[in-house]
Design a protein around this motif. Sequence first.
Motif, PDB file in Angstrom:
ATOM      1  N   HIS A  50       0.833  -1.105  -0.016  1.00 22.58           N
ATOM      2  CA  HIS A  50       0.237   0.023   0.035  1.00 22.58           C
ATOM      3  C   HIS A  50       0.891   1.253   0.045  1.00 22.58           C
ATOM      4  N   ARG A  51       2.031   1.248   0.669  1.00 23.54           N
ATOM      5  CA  ARG A  51       2.741   2.564   0.887  1.00 23.54           C
ATOM      6  C   ARG A  51       3.528   2.744  -0.411  1.00 23.54           C
ATOM      7  N   ALA A  52       3.869   1.574  -1.194  1.00 23.28           N
ATOM      8  CA  ALA A  52       4.579   1.670  -2.637  1.00 23.28           C
ATOM      9  C   ALA A  52       3.386   2.276  -3.342  1.00 23.28           C
ATOM     10  N   TRP A  53       1.904   1.800  -3.472  1.00 26.05           N
ATOM     11  CA  TRP A  53       1.060   2.456  -4.073  1.00 26.05           C
ATOM     12  C   TRP A  53       0.892   3.725  -4.027  1.00 26.05           C
ATOM     13  N   VAL A  54       1.067   4.270  -2.864  1.00 22.39           N
ATOM     14  CA  VAL A  54       0.752   5.788  -2.582  1.00 22.39           C
ATOM     15  C   VAL A  54       1.994   6.557  -3.104  1.00 22.39           C
ATOM     16  N   ARG A  55       3.072   5.982  -2.940  1.00 19.34           N
ATOM     17  CA  ARG A  55       4.268   6.848  -3.432  1.00 19.34           C
ATOM     18  C   ARG A  55       4.129   6.811  -5.054  1.00 19.34           C
ATOM     19  N   ASP A  56       3.579   5.647  -5.683  1.00 22.29           N
ATOM     20  CA  ASP A  56       3.588   5.674  -7.223  1.00 22.29           C
ATOM     21  C   ASP A  56       2.444   6.659  -7.699  1.00 22.29           C
ATOM     22  N   ASP A  91      11.286  15.679 -11.633  1.00 22.70           N
ATOM     23  CA  ASP A  91      11.956  14.638 -10.812  1.00 22.70           C
ATOM     24  C   ASP A  91      10.631  13.944 -10.271  1.00 22.70           C
ATOM     25  N   PRO A  92       9.848  13.392 -10.927  1.00 20.62           N
ATOM     26  CA  PRO A  92       8.251  13.103 -10.199  1.00 20.62           C
ATOM     27  C   PRO A  92       8.971  11.851  -9.231  1.00 20.62           C
ATOM     28  N   ASP A  93       9.445  10.893  -9.498  1.00 21.42           N
ATOM     29  CA  ASP A  93       9.973   9.494  -8.592  1.00 21.42           C
ATOM     30  C   ASP A  93      10.967  10.115  -7.485  1.00 21.42           C
ATOM     31  N   GLY A  94      11.942  10.934  -7.681  1.00 23.26           N
ATOM     32  CA  GLY A  94      12.609  11.609  -6.739  1.00 23.26           C
ATOM     33  C   GLY A  94      11.636  12.494  -5.478  1.00 23.26           C
ATOM     34  N   THR A  95      11.066  12.985  -6.121  1.00 27.06           N
ATOM     35  CA  THR A  95       9.968  14.343  -5.481  1.00 27.06           C
ATOM     36  C   THR A  95       9.049  13.272  -4.621  1.00 27.06           C
ATOM     37  N   ALA A  96       8.350  12.265  -5.492  1.00 25.00           N
ATOM     38  CA  ALA A  96       7.277  11.521  -4.538  1.00 25.00           C
ATOM     39  C   ALA A  96       8.104  10.984  -3.319  1.00 25.00           C
ATOM     40  N   GLU A  97       9.327  10.473  -3.441  1.00 27.97           N
ATOM     41  CA  GLU A  97       9.746   9.925  -2.346  1.00 27.97           C
ATOM     42  C   GLU A  97       9.978  10.734  -1.173  1.00 27.97           C
ATOM     43  N   VAL A  98      10.610  11.950  -1.455  1.00 30.14           N
ATOM     44  CA  VAL A  98      10.836  13.158  -0.558  1.00 30.14           C
ATOM     45  C   VAL A  98       9.294  13.504   0.154  1.00 30.14           C
ATOM     46  N   LEU A  99       8.420  13.680  -0.714  1.00 24.56           N
ATOM     47  CA  LEU A  99       6.756  13.927  -0.208  1.00 24.56           C
ATOM     48  C   LEU A  99       6.591  12.965   0.591  1.00 24.56           C
ATOM     49  N   PHE A 100       6.715  11.436   0.432  1.00 19.13           N
ATOM     50  CA  PHE A 100       5.943  10.666   1.213  1.00 19.13           C
ATOM     51  C   PHE A 100       6.867  10.535   2.440  1.00 19.13           C
ATOM     52  N   THR A 101       8.111  10.829   2.525  1.00 17.05           N
ATOM     53  CA  THR A 101       9.059  10.736   3.720  1.00 17.05           C
ATOM     54  C   THR A 101       8.387  12.048   4.709  1.00 17.05           C
ATOM     55  N   ALA A 147       4.006  10.044  -7.577  1.00 17.07           N
ATOM     56  CA  ALA A 147       4.969  10.111  -8.686  1.00 17.07           C
ATOM     57  C   ALA A 147       4.246  10.380 -10.191  1.00 17.07           C
ATOM     58  N   ASP A 148       3.205   9.595 -10.174  1.00 20.96           N
ATOM     59  CA  ASP A 148       2.298   9.754 -11.276  1.00 20.96           C
ATOM     60  C   ASP A 148       1.587  11.118 -11.558  1.00 20.96           C
ATOM     61  N   ALA A 149       0.937  11.624 -10.236  1.00 20.41           N
ATOM     62  CA  ALA A 149       0.385  12.711 -10.206  1.00 20.41           C
ATOM     63  C   ALA A 149       1.639  13.998 -10.655  1.00 20.41           C
ATOM     64  N   LEU A 150       2.956  13.893 -10.136  1.00 16.49           N
ATOM     65  CA  LEU A 150       3.830  14.934 -10.271  1.00 16.49           C
ATOM     66  C   LEU A 150       4.226  14.852 -11.689  1.00 16.49           C
ATOM     67  N   SER A 151       4.342  13.843 -12.280  1.00 17.77           N
ATOM     68  CA  SER A 151       4.520  13.387 -13.753  1.00 17.77           C
ATOM     69  C   SER A 151       3.557  14.194 -14.644  1.00 17.77           C
ATOM     70  N   ASP A 152       2.118  13.904 -14.367  1.00 17.74           N
ATOM     71  CA  ASP A 152       1.022  14.642 -14.971  1.00 17.74           C
ATOM     72  C   ASP A 152       1.256  16.125 -14.967  1.00 17.74           C
ATOM     73  N   LEU A 153       1.994  16.601 -13.913  1.00 21.14           N
ATOM     74  CA  LEU A 153       2.036  18.198 -13.557  1.00 21.14           C
ATOM     75  C   LEU A 153       3.367  18.556 -14.249  1.00 21.14           C
ATOM     76  N   GLY A 154       3.983  17.635 -14.884  1.00 26.62           N
ATOM     77  CA  GLY A 154       5.274  18.005 -15.593  1.00 26.62           C
ATOM     78  C   GLY A 154       6.353  18.459 -14.818  1.00 26.62           C
ATOM     79  N   HIS A 155       6.374  17.727 -13.774  1.00 26.96           N
ATOM     80  CA  HIS A 155       7.547  17.885 -12.467  1.00 26.96           C
ATOM     81  C   HIS A 155       8.696  17.418 -13.315  1.00 26.96           C
ATOM     82  N   ALA A 195       6.488  23.569   2.669  1.00 24.18           N
ATOM     83  CA  ALA A 195       7.445  22.536   2.150  1.00 24.18           C
ATOM     84  C   ALA A 195       6.857  21.582   1.133  1.00 24.18           C
ATOM     85  N   TRP A 196       5.571  21.132   1.367  1.00 24.91           N
ATOM     86  CA  TRP A 196       4.979  20.186   0.512  1.00 24.91           C
ATOM     87  C   TRP A 196       4.759  20.749  -0.972  1.00 24.91           C
TER      88      TRP A 196
END
Length: 176
Positions: A115-121, A134-144, A124-132, A168-169
């Motif tokens: 479940h936690r991996a799904w939330v990170r994913d 670094d969606p994967d790295g930022t998703a990890e930081v946001l999750f932390t 990351a998908d939302a960040l990618s959709d927004l044109g971020h 920060a978010w």
Amino acid sequence: MATATDLFISIGIRSVGVDRLIAESSVARATFFRHFPTKDDLVVAFLETQASDARRRLTLIRDQGPGGARAVLGEIAAGAKAGMDRTGFRGCEFINTAAEYCDPEHPVRVVVDRHRAWVRDIMADALSDLGHPDPDGTAEVLFTLRTGAVVASSLEGFRDSGGAFDRAWWGLVDQR
């Protein structure tokens, strides 16, 4: 399941015994064990239900159309802040369960980690959709950041009256 959910969220999983679950749910012992051969089977069912509800809610928000990606990130941020305004907040059931079940191979922990991996994913998908950039790295930081806010509000009474969490978010979300 309703009794287990109330008890697991309010007191924790390991501190609730099968006898108490049976007594408070008013089901026969045989009925309980017919549905859940072990307490761990009940814990897995509880977590799967919680995860399914969260996936359904976040997927609905994501699919609402324009703005859905940002709304998903807003919902996750709001969830991280939910305990900041509640007395007696015990934290996230997935974080708490991860602390109670340390073996990554245990069936309960597998549900938590999935479940936690799904939330990170989905972040990351939302960040990618927004044109971020670094969606994967930022998703990890946001999750932390989310995990830290939940733990701090449940253990240390973190209230974020100055809005640092939101700055920060959204600063991470909006970086270009």
